[in-house]
Scaffold this motif. Structure first.
Motif, mmCIF file in Angstrom:
data_model
loop_
_atom_site.group_PDB
_atom_site.id
_atom_site.type_symbol
_atom_site.label_atom_id
_atom_site.label_comp_id
_atom_site.label_asym_id
_atom_site.label_seq_id
_atom_site.Cartn_x
_atom_site.Cartn_y
_atom_site.Cartn_z
ATOM 1 N N GLN A 30 0.848 -1.193 0.000
ATOM 2 C CA GLN A 30 0.000 0.000 0.000
ATOM 3 C C GLN A 30 0.883 1.243 0.000
ATOM 4 O O GLN A 30 1.556 1.545 0.983
ATOM 5 C CB GLN A 30 -0.928 0.011 1.210
ATOM 6 N N THR A 31 0.881 1.950 -1.118
ATOM 7 C CA THR A 31 1.612 3.209 -1.231
ATOM 8 C C THR A 31 0.644 4.297 -1.680
ATOM 9 O O THR A 31 -0.502 4.018 -2.046
ATOM 10 C CB THR A 31 2.774 3.106 -2.230
ATOM 11 N N ASP A 32 1.114 5.535 -1.669
ATOM 12 C CA ASP A 32 0.238 6.653 -2.005
ATOM 13 C C ASP A 32 -0.147 6.696 -3.473
ATOM 14 O O ASP A 32 -1.202 7.224 -3.825
ATOM 15 C CB ASP A 32 0.909 7.986 -1.634
ATOM 16 N N GLU A 33 0.702 6.129 -4.361
ATOM 17 C CA GLU A 33 0.524 6.396 -5.785
ATOM 18 C C GLU A 33 0.289 5.181 -6.666
ATOM 19 O O GLU A 33 -0.342 5.313 -7.714
ATOM 20 C CB GLU A 33 1.749 7.155 -6.318
ATOM 21 N N PHE A 34 0.781 4.004 -6.305
ATOM 22 C CA PHE A 34 0.792 2.888 -7.257
ATOM 23 C C PHE A 34 -0.608 2.567 -7.789
ATOM 24 O O PHE A 34 -0.860 2.621 -8.993
ATOM 25 C CB PHE A 34 1.416 1.643 -6.628
ATOM 26 N N SER A 35 -1.527 2.200 -6.908
ATOM 27 C CA SER A 35 -2.865 1.816 -7.360
ATOM 28 C C SER A 35 -3.640 3.013 -7.903
ATOM 29 O O SER A 35 -4.437 2.883 -8.844
ATOM 30 C CB SER A 35 -3.642 1.156 -6.217
ATOM 31 N N LEU A 36 -3.400 4.185 -7.329
ATOM 32 C CA LEU A 36 -4.070 5.390 -7.817
ATOM 33 C C LEU A 36 -3.681 5.657 -9.270
ATOM 34 O O LEU A 36 -4.539 5.948 -10.112
ATOM 35 C CB LEU A 36 -3.699 6.579 -6.933
ATOM 36 N N ASN A 37 -2.405 5.554 -9.581
ATOM 37 C CA ASN A 37 -1.953 5.750 -10.958
ATOM 38 C C ASN A 37 -2.475 4.650 -11.871
ATOM 39 O O ASN A 37 -2.873 4.909 -13.018
ATOM 40 C CB ASN A 37 -0.424 5.780 -11.011
ATOM 41 N N ARG A 38 -2.475 3.430 -11.369
ATOM 42 C CA ARG A 38 -2.923 2.301 -12.190
ATOM 43 C C ARG A 38 -4.386 2.461 -12.594
ATOM 44 O O ARG A 38 -4.777 2.074 -13.702
ATOM 45 C CB ARG A 38 -2.735 1.003 -11.412
ATOM 46 N N LEU A 39 -5.169 3.021 -11.697
ATOM 47 C CA LEU A 39 -6.614 3.126 -11.919
ATOM 48 C C LEU A 39 -7.034 4.512 -12.392
ATOM 49 O O LEU A 39 -8.180 4.914 -12.220
ATOM 50 C CB LEU A 39 -7.350 2.740 -10.637
#
Length: 260
Positions: free
Chosen positions: A187-196
């Motif tokens: 869980q990081t601030d950006e990985f999943s947010l950027n992916r989605l």
């Protein structure tokens, strides 16, 4: 540590890369953090006298050549951490965005190859002077096991897993460790947010109810520990997941409790 070593960390502007750069500095290493975002790198450099930074896109041959020249001018390179990477989209193969696939292959595979090629002469020189050098590449469990919704990211990370395996064979006979670190759910601030595509609700749902997903500091501690092992101890492949994640597609949501 008898003498100060220098490590280059790509993707150092956030997440695992930033945490790794900070931990190396705290452990007495000199660090060169590399990323595209100059403002984030400036904040990283300001956090420690042991951290230097260089703005570069790892998919740009010109940027990587400039990085290698800068490093050659400013000192030895004892270790490289290939951390830059990322994911875009979660579409299945029939509807996979080819543009997203090309981007993922570029940043996760081509970038690793470019940086490794460019810095290998410096790493060899350091190994000749001190007896050893290290190349660590942060891949993913997505490169070891396919999962639904992972098509493009699976393809990129399977490719980098193969690339690193071949590199280890290519460097056989040299005192250079080749280490692959493959995290699962982090869980990081950006990985999943950027992916989605910036969908904060969907990104948060990935980790909802998971008892202690990994965080960037957890991965950083594993990377640094691997490099601080005796020089002849090579941890070829380190897989780490939160206890709640048994596999890519098997995540327990809710409190972890023993079955008594």
């Amino acid at each position: 540590m008898s003498e100060v070593k220098r490590v280059v960390v790509t993707g150092a502007s956030s997440g695992i890369g930033e945490a790794t750069a900070r931990l190396f500095a705290a452990r007495g290493w000199n660090v060169v953090g590399v990323a595209r975002r100059a403002d984030r790198l400036a904040a990283l450099a300001a956090s420690s006298d042991s951290i230097d930074t260089f703005v570069a896109d790892v998919t740009s041959e010109a940027d990587v050549a400039a990085l290698a020249a800068y490093l050659a001018e400013t000192g030895a390179v004892d270790a490289l951490v290939n951390n830059a990477g990322g994911a875009r989209g979660s579409d299945p193969v029939p509807s996979l965005s080819i543009d997203d696939l090309r981007w993922m292959l570029d940043v996760n595979v081509v970038g690793v190859a470019l940086v490794t090629q460019a810095l290998l002469p410096l790493l060899r020189a350091a190994a000749g002077a001190s007896g050893s050098a290290d190349i660590v590449t942060v891949s993913s469990t997505a490169g070891l096991q396919a999962y639904a919704g992972g098509a493009g990211y699976n393809a990129a990370k399977f490719a980098v897993h193969g690339l690193i395996g071949a590199l280890r064979l290519d460097l056989r006979g040299e005192p250079i460790r080749v280490i692959e670190v493959a995290p699962g759910m982090v869980q990081t601030d950006e990985f999943s947010l950027n992916r989605l595509g910036g969908d904060a609700a969907r990104a948060a749902a990935i980790y909802e109810g998971v008892d202690h997903p990994l965080v960037a500091d957890d991965v950083a501690s594993v990377i640094v520990s691997a490099l601080e092992q005796p020089w002849h101890v090579n941890q070829d492949l380190i897989v780490l997941r939160p206890v709640a994640q048994a596999a890519q597609f098997a995540v327990h949501r809710g409190k972890l409790t023993p079955r008594l």
